[in-house]
Design an enzyme around this catalytic site. Structure first.
Site, PDB file in Angstrom:
ATOM      1  N   SER A 278      -5.038  -9.573  -3.048  1.00  0.00           N
ATOM      2  CA  SER A 278      -4.627 -10.591  -2.685  1.00  0.00           C
ATOM      3  C   SER A 278      -4.756 -11.198  -2.261  1.00  0.00           C
ATOM      4  O   SER A 278      -5.735 -10.557  -1.149  1.00  0.00           O
ATOM      5  CB  SER A 278      -2.734  -9.807  -2.040  1.00  0.00           C
ATOM      6  OG  SER A 278      -2.596  -8.739  -3.045  1.00  0.00           O
ATOM      7  N   ASP A 350     -10.114   4.217   2.418  1.00  0.00           N
ATOM      8  CA  ASP A 350      -9.854   5.594   2.068  1.00  0.00           C
ATOM      9  C   ASP A 350      -9.069   6.232   2.892  1.00  0.00           C
ATOM     10  O   ASP A 350      -9.283   6.941   3.413  1.00  0.00           O
ATOM     11  CB  ASP A 350     -11.438   5.791   1.883  1.00  0.00           C
ATOM     12  CG  ASP A 350     -11.840   6.844   1.186  1.00  0.00           C
ATOM     13  OD1 ASP A 350     -11.187   7.577   0.530  1.00  0.00           O
ATOM     14  OD2 ASP A 350     -12.867   7.578   1.092  1.00  0.00           O
ATOM     15  N   ASP A 353      -8.198  11.576  -0.264  1.00  0.00           N
ATOM     16  CA  ASP A 353      -9.608  12.538  -0.468  1.00  0.00           C
ATOM     17  C   ASP A 353      -8.730  13.360  -1.758  1.00  0.00           C
ATOM     18  O   ASP A 353      -7.942  14.218  -1.478  1.00  0.00           O
ATOM     19  CB  ASP A 353      -9.726  13.029   1.146  1.00  0.00           C
ATOM     20  CG  ASP A 353     -10.352  11.830   2.034  1.00  0.00           C
ATOM     21  OD1 ASP A 353     -11.466  10.942   0.761  1.00  0.00           O
ATOM     22  OD2 ASP A 353     -10.901  11.644   2.991  1.00  0.00           O
TER      23      ASP A 353
END
Lengths: 831, 125
Positions: A278, A350, A353
Site C-alpha cells: 500500500s 517479523d 515465528d
C-alpha cells in the site's frame, strides 16, 4: 396390473427428474430452485422501486430515529442520536448491501467453508483452524468485550446485521446463497474479530523462517548475512534516518547461542501474496496551496467483487466521520473527520515465528522447555462437512502457540514446518476496534496518539494529518521485543531464552511528527533506519514505490488534492530506471567486447526489442511495449541468476531468492570486464549446473532471447499487441470465482513496482485523497461499487473511474437535512 | 382442441398460484392430478403440462428479465454457460420446468387411461 406400468414408469422418471432439479449435485446448484422466477435468482433483480427515495423502515431495538441519506454512489450517510443506533444502522445497512460477502469471509477465517461446499474445502478449513485464526479471534474478542465502548459497538453492529437477516425470507437471500444452496446464520461479535484476523493473515501471515534456516544450513552464516542482509543497500525508511528518539529504549534480550534447526523440505503452496502492499503520504501545509495538509492513501489488496471496502459516513453526538469500512466490522478503517484524516499501509515486520519442538515421545503429550517437560494442550476441532459426517481434528497447543502440523501428513501450506509451534502476534488479544472507534472521533494529533495504543495486529503504518497543521506517521502495532534477527530463522522451542520476552512499549514504536522535510509517507518499506533501537524485521517491500513517492513529495510546492491524485497514479518504474540502462549497456558492449559478444542486429527480433527499450521513459502506461519486454527480461534474468543456487529443483531444499535490492546490487557492482568473463565476477553468476562458466552477458542474452521469443509466441511479431496492459491483464474476480461475475483484462496502467501498483490480480483497492481545511474536502474511488448484488448497477459502477485514475468527490455532510445535489434518497429507521 | 386449451389453462393458472406460495415442485403433483382428471389424450396431456408449466416460468422470467433482473440474468447465463444469452436462459429454464410438468401430466394421463381403458367423452368443463 400391467396397465399401471406405463404410468408408474413415467411417474418414476418424473420424480427422479424433480429430485435432481431440486438438489445440489456436487458443484451444480439446485437448478430449478435457482432458476425459478418465484424464488430463484430472478427475484434478486433490482429496479428503481426497490430503492425508494423516501421510506421508513421499522427495526426492532432502535432507541431513537435514525436518518440515512444516500448519495448517487449509494453511500449511506447515517445520522444517529446515540452510538448504539449508529452502529446498529451501520450493521443493518452494510448487511443490506453485503450480507453474503461478510458472512462468507468470516467462514473463510473460521475454517468453515466445508459446511457450504463440502469435502473439497476440508484441507483449507483444517489449515485455517490449525493456524489458529479462530483461536486468535476468540482471544481478541475477550479483550474487546472487556471494554464497555467496544462491547457496545460490537453488540449494536451485530444487532443491526441480525435485524436485516431476520427480515429475509429465502426468496430474498442474496444470489450467492441460492447458488451455493445455504442460508445466512445469525451474526455475532466473534465474526467481526474473525474478519480482523483474516486481514492479519493476509498482511502478516508470511514467514520465510524455514527457507532462511535451510539457506543457513546449506551456505553458512557468512553467505546468509551477505545475501539476506537485515537492511537493504538502497532504502528510504518511513521514519527518516536521524529522527530523534523521544524515549529511552529498553534493554533488548541477549542473543542466545546459535541454534541449528533441522532441515525441512516442506514447501509453500498457499501463503499470503508477497505483492500485497500500500501507499500513504501526507504533505505539510507549507507544501500545499491551501496552507493546510493533504493526505492520501491507497491500500493494495487482491481485487475482488463484491468490493473489499464499503463506504459510509457515520454521524452521532461527538463524531462525524467518512471513509471505508470492512463489510462485517464496525467503524471506519480509513477516512477523515471534520478536523483530521488518517490512512494505513502494512508493516512488513517479523511478527510470526516458528519454534522447533522436542516431544517426550510419540504420544506428543509433553514437550521440553526451560529444563522440564511441559504439558501439551489438546484442542479438538469439529469440522462440519456438507454431505459427510463431521471431521474431528486434534490440534496441539504449546505456550508458543499451535502446532500447525503435528504429523507427517499432507500439509496444506508447506511453508509451515512439521513439528513446529507457531508464535504470531495475531494470536494475542488486542482491541483494534477501539483504536478505530477512537480515530473516528479524532480532532487532534493527541487523539490520534491515544487511539493507537490498543491497536495490536496486523501492524500498520498509520498516517495522520490535521487542520491544525500536524502531519505524522507511525508504524504501529504490537511488536515482540526481540534480540537482533530473532525469528529470522527457526527458533529453539526448548530454550526459554528464545521465547518472545515482552513487547516494544507502545510509546516506543517508530514514529515521526512534523518532520523538517514537510511530508510523511510509507510504501511498506523499512519502518525506520538502522538508528532505531529495536529489531522489528528484515524483509520489507522493495524501496521502489517509497523512493519514488518521496522523490515526488520533496518536489511538491503549492500542492492540491489533484497533485496527490496524480502521484497515486504515477507509473514510473524505479526498478527499470535503475537496471535497464545497465542491461542495455551490457548487451551492447563496446569495441573491445563486440568481437566475442556482438550486439543483436537491429533487424532481428532481439535487436528490435532493444531498440524499443532504448526509447522507453520507464513509464508503465497501458500501451508501453518496452514495459512488457523489460519485465519479462528482468524476471528471467533473476531466475537465471539464482535458480541454480536457491531453487528447490536444483538444490532439493526449500529456499528463497535474495531480495531484488540485493540482486540489483550484486549485478550493478560487477566491473565492466567481469560482465564478459574477462575478469573475475561474483561466483553466484555462473550456472553451476553447466560445465561452461557463464558471465553476466550470457545470462542477459539468454533471458532477452527468452523474453522476446515467448512474447512472439504469445502475441505474434513485435507490435501494439505487446502493450503493457495486454500483457499484465488485470482481472477483478468474484470472491467465489464465478465466471461472468467479474471483469477480466481491464486496460489500466501501472505495475506492482510503481506507485500505481496495479498488477494482474492486486491493486489499489481504495484510493483516497483528503484536503484538510476549515471545510474538509475529500476524494475517493474503489474498483467496484457499494452494492454486493451482481444484479445491481451499483455492483461495479465505480470501476471505470478507477480504471482511468479518476476520483469521486466524496459527499461529506454536516447535518442530516443538509442539501447536496448528489443526494438521491432519504430514509428513516425507527423502532 | 378446446379441452386441450382448458387443461393447458388450468395447469398454467394453478401452477402460477401454487408457486406464489409453494416450492416449484408443487407443479408436479398439480400437473399429475389435473391430467388425471381432465386429459383427453396422452400426447395432449404431455403438451399441456409442458406448455402450462413452462409458461408459468416463461411469462414471469420474460417480465423480470426486462424489469431489474436482466443484468444478473446475463451473468447467470455466462456462468451456466449459455454465452450470456438471457433469451436462451429464459427458454431453458421454462423447458426444464415444462419437462417436469409435461412428464407429470403424462403419467397422470397414463393413470387415467389405466383406470378407464376406454374413456367416454371428455368430461364437461
Amino acid at each position: 396390473m400391467l396397465r399401471f406400468l406405463p404410468g408408474t414408469l413415467v411417474l418414476l422418471v418424473t420424480l427422479t427428474l424433480t429430485w435432481v432439479l431440486n438438489t445440489k449435485q456436487g458443484d451444480v446448484p439446485p437448478v430449478a430452485r435457482l432458476l425459478s422466477p418465484y424464488r430463484g435468482f430472478w427475484q434478486n433483480g433490482e429496479t428503481e422501486a426497490d430503492f425508494p427515495e423516501q421510506q421508513t423502515l421499522h427495526l426492532p431495538g432502535l432507541r431513537q430515529p435514525v436518518r440515512v441519506r444516500f448519495d448517487d454512489r449509494r453511500v449511506p450517510h447515517i445520522f444517529a442520536l446515540n452510538d448504539h443506533d449508529l452502529y446498529y444502522a451501520q450493521g443493518y445497512l452494510t448487511a443490506r448491501d453485503r450480507l453474503w460477502q461478510m458472512e462468507f469471509m468470516t467462514r473463510v477465517a473460521a475454517g468453515r467453508i466445508s459446511e457450504v461446499v463440502g469435502p473439497k474445502a476440508l484441507e483449507y478449513d483444517r489449515f485455517q483452524r490449525r493456524m489458529g485464526l479462530p483461536f486468535g479471534a476468540e482471544n481478541s474478542l475477550r479483550s474487546m468485550l472487556k471494554n464497555d465502548t467496544t462491547r457496545l459497538v460490537l453488540e449494536s453492529y451485530s444487532a443491526g446485521v441480525n435485524a436485516y437477516i431476520s427480515s429475509l425470507s429465502p426468496k430474498d437471500y442474496p444470489f450467492e446463497y441460492k447458488l451455493l444452496d445455504y442460508a445466512p446464520e445469525p451474526w455475532q461479535p466473534l465474526k467481526c474479530a474473525l474478519l480482523l484476523k483474516l486481514m492479519a493473515w493476509d498482511l502478516s501471515g508470511r514467514s520465510d523462517d524455514l527457507r532462511l534456516s535451510n539457506i543457513l544450513s546449506k551456505y553458512g552464516s557468512e553467505v546468509t548475512r551477505d545475501l539476506f542482509p537485515d537492511y537493504p543497500f538502497r532504502e528510504d525508511p518511513i521514519v527518516p534516518v536521524g529522527t530523534p528518539l523521544d524515549f529511552k529504549p529498553l534493554p533488548v534480550p541477549a542473543t542466545p547461542p546459535s541454534f541449528t534447526a533441522a532441515l525441512s523440505g516442506k514447501v509453500p503452496q498457499r501463503e499470503p501474496d508477497a505483492e500485497l502492499g500500500s501507499n500513504n503520504f501526507a504533505v505539510a501545509g507549507r507544501r500545499s496551496a491551501s496552507g493546510l495538509p493533504l493526505l492520501a492513501n491507497d491500500p493494495h489488496l487482491q481485487l475482488n467483487l463484491p468490493s473489499i471496502w464499503y463506504q459510509v459516513q457515520l454521524h452521532a453526538p461527538g463524531q462525524n466521520v467518512y471513509g471505508v469500512t470492512i463489510p462485517g466490522a464496525p467503524a471506519v478503517i480509513i477516512g477523515f473527520t471534520e478536523q483530521v484524516a488518517w490512512g494505513v499501509t502494512n508493516v512488513g515486520g517479523d511478527v510470526l515465528d516458528w519454534y522447533q519442538l522436542k516431544f517426550k515421545n510419540s504420544s506428543k503429550r509433553e514437550y521440553w522447555h526451560a529444563g522440564r517437560w511441559k504439558p501439551v494442550r489438546r484442542v479438538v476441532e469439529r469440522i462440519v462437512v456438507r454431505g459427510l459426517p463431521d471431521r474431528l481434528d486434534t490440534v496441539l497447543y504449546t505456550h508458543h502457540g499451535p502446532v500447525v502440523y503435528d504429523q507427517q501428513e499432507k500439509p496444506f501450506n508447506p511453508q509451515t514446518p512439521t513439528q513446529h509451534a507457531m508464535r504470531w502476534t495475531a494470536h494475542e488479544g488486542a482491541d483494534e476496534v477501539l483504536a478505530f472507534v477512537k480515530l473516528n472521533h479524532a480532532r487532534t494529533y493527541q487523539d490520534y496518539d491515544r487511539a493507537l495504543h490498543t491497536y495490536g495486529s496486523p501492524a500498520q503504518n498509520f498516517i495522520f494529518a490535521s487542520n491544525q497543521n500536524d502531519i505524522a506517521i507511525r508504524p504501529n502495532g504490537r511488536y515482540p521485543l526481540k534480540w537482533p534477527e530473532q525469528g529470522k530463522f527457526i527458533l529453539d522451542g526448548s530454550d526459554a531464552r528464545a521465547d518472545w520476552q515482552g513487547w516494544i512499549p507502545m510509546t516506543q514504536t517508530p514514529r515521526v511528527q512534523n518532520p523538517a522535510r514537510g511530508f510523511v509517507s510509507s510504501a511498506n518499506q523499512h519502518s525506520a533506519g538502522p538508528d532505531y533501537p529495536y529489531y522489528i524485521g528484515w524483509d520489507y517491500a522493495p524501496w521502489d514505490r517509497g523512493h519514488r513517492i518521496n522523490q515526488q513529495l520533496a518536489k511538491m510546492r503549492r500542492a492540491t488534492a489533484d497533485t496527490l491524485r496524480l502521484l497515486q497514479n504515477d507509473n514510473l518504474g524505479i526498478n527499470a530506471q535503475t537496471m535497464l540502462p545497465w542491461m542495455l549497456e551490457t548487451m551492447v558492449g563496446n569495441k573491445m567486447t563486440d568481437r566475442e559478444f556482438p550486439p543483436p542486429l537491429p533487424n532481428t527480433p532481439n535487436g528490435e526489442a532493444l531498440g524499443v527499450l532504448r526509447n522507453w521513459d520507464y513509464h508503465y502506461t497501458t500501451e508501453a511495449i518496452a514495459a512488457t519486454i523489460f519485465e519479462l527480461w528482468y524476471q528471467d534474468l533473476v531466475k537465471r541468476l539464482w535458480e541454480d543456487d536457491f531453487s528447490k529443483a536444483a538444490t532439493g531444499l526449500e529456499m528463497r531468492y535474495p531480495s531484488r535490492d540485493r540482486t540489483n546490487q550484486l549485478l550493478l557492482s560487477q566491473p565492466f570486464a567481469a560482465r564478459y568473463g574477462s575478469y573475475p565476477a561474483s561466483p553466484w553468476i555462473d550456472d553451476r549446473r553447466t560445465p561452461k562458466k557463464e558471465n553476466v552477458h550470457d545470462l542477459l542474452a539468454a533471458s532477452l532471447h527468452f523474453a522476446v521469443d515467448s512474447l512472439t509466441r504469445k502475441f505474434g511479431p513485435l507490435g501494439p499487441k505487446w502493450g503493457w496492459a495486454n500483457q499484465k491483464s488485470t482481472d477483478i474476480n468474484h470472491l467465489a470465482q464465478l465466471p461472468g461475475f467479474g471483469h477480466q483484462d481491464i486496460v489500466c496502467a501501472g505495475s506492482p513496482g510503481t506507485v500505481n501498483a496495479t498488477g494482474p490480480r492486486n491493486g489499489p483497492s481504495w484510493r483516497m485523497v483528503v484536503a484538510l481545511g476549515p471545510q474538509v474536502k475529500a476524494y475517493g474511488i474503489f474498483p467496484g461499487g457499494q452494492s454486493g448484488n451482481p444484479a445491481s448497477r451499483y455492483y461495479d459502477d465505480m470501476l471505470e473511474s478507477w480504471r482511468v485514475g479518476k476520483l469521486d468527490e466524496l459527499v461529506f455532510l454536516r447535518a442530516a437535512d443538509e442539501n447536496h445535489p448528489r443526494l438521491r434518497a432519504a430514509w428513516r429507521l425507527e423502532q | 382442441m378446446k379441452s386441450f386449451s382448458v387443461l393447458l389453462l388450468l395447469i398454467l393458472v394453478s401452477a402460477v398460484l401454487a408457486q406464489l406460495f409453494l416450492p416449484w415442485w408443487s407443479v408436479v403433483p398439480l400437473c399429475l392430478g389435473l391430467a388425471a382428471w381432465r386429459s383427453t389424450s396422452i400426447g395432449g396431456a404431455f403438451l399441456a403440462g409442458l406448455l402450462g408449466a413452462g409458461l408459468s416460468w416463461w411469462l414471469p422470467a420474460v417480465w423480470l428479465n426486462t424489469h431489474g433482473a436482466g443484468l444478473l440474468a446475463t451473468r447467470v447465463a455466462t456462468l451456466i454457460p449459455l454465452g450470456g444469452n438471457t433469451g436462451l436462459l429464459v427458454l431453458v429454464s421454462g423447458l426444464l420446468l415444462g419437462l417436469a410438468g409435461g412428464l407429470a401430466a403424462l403419467s397422470g394421463a397414463l393413470f387415467r387411461w389405466a383406470f378407464a381403458p376406454r374413456p367416454a367423452a371428455p368430461a364437461k368443463a
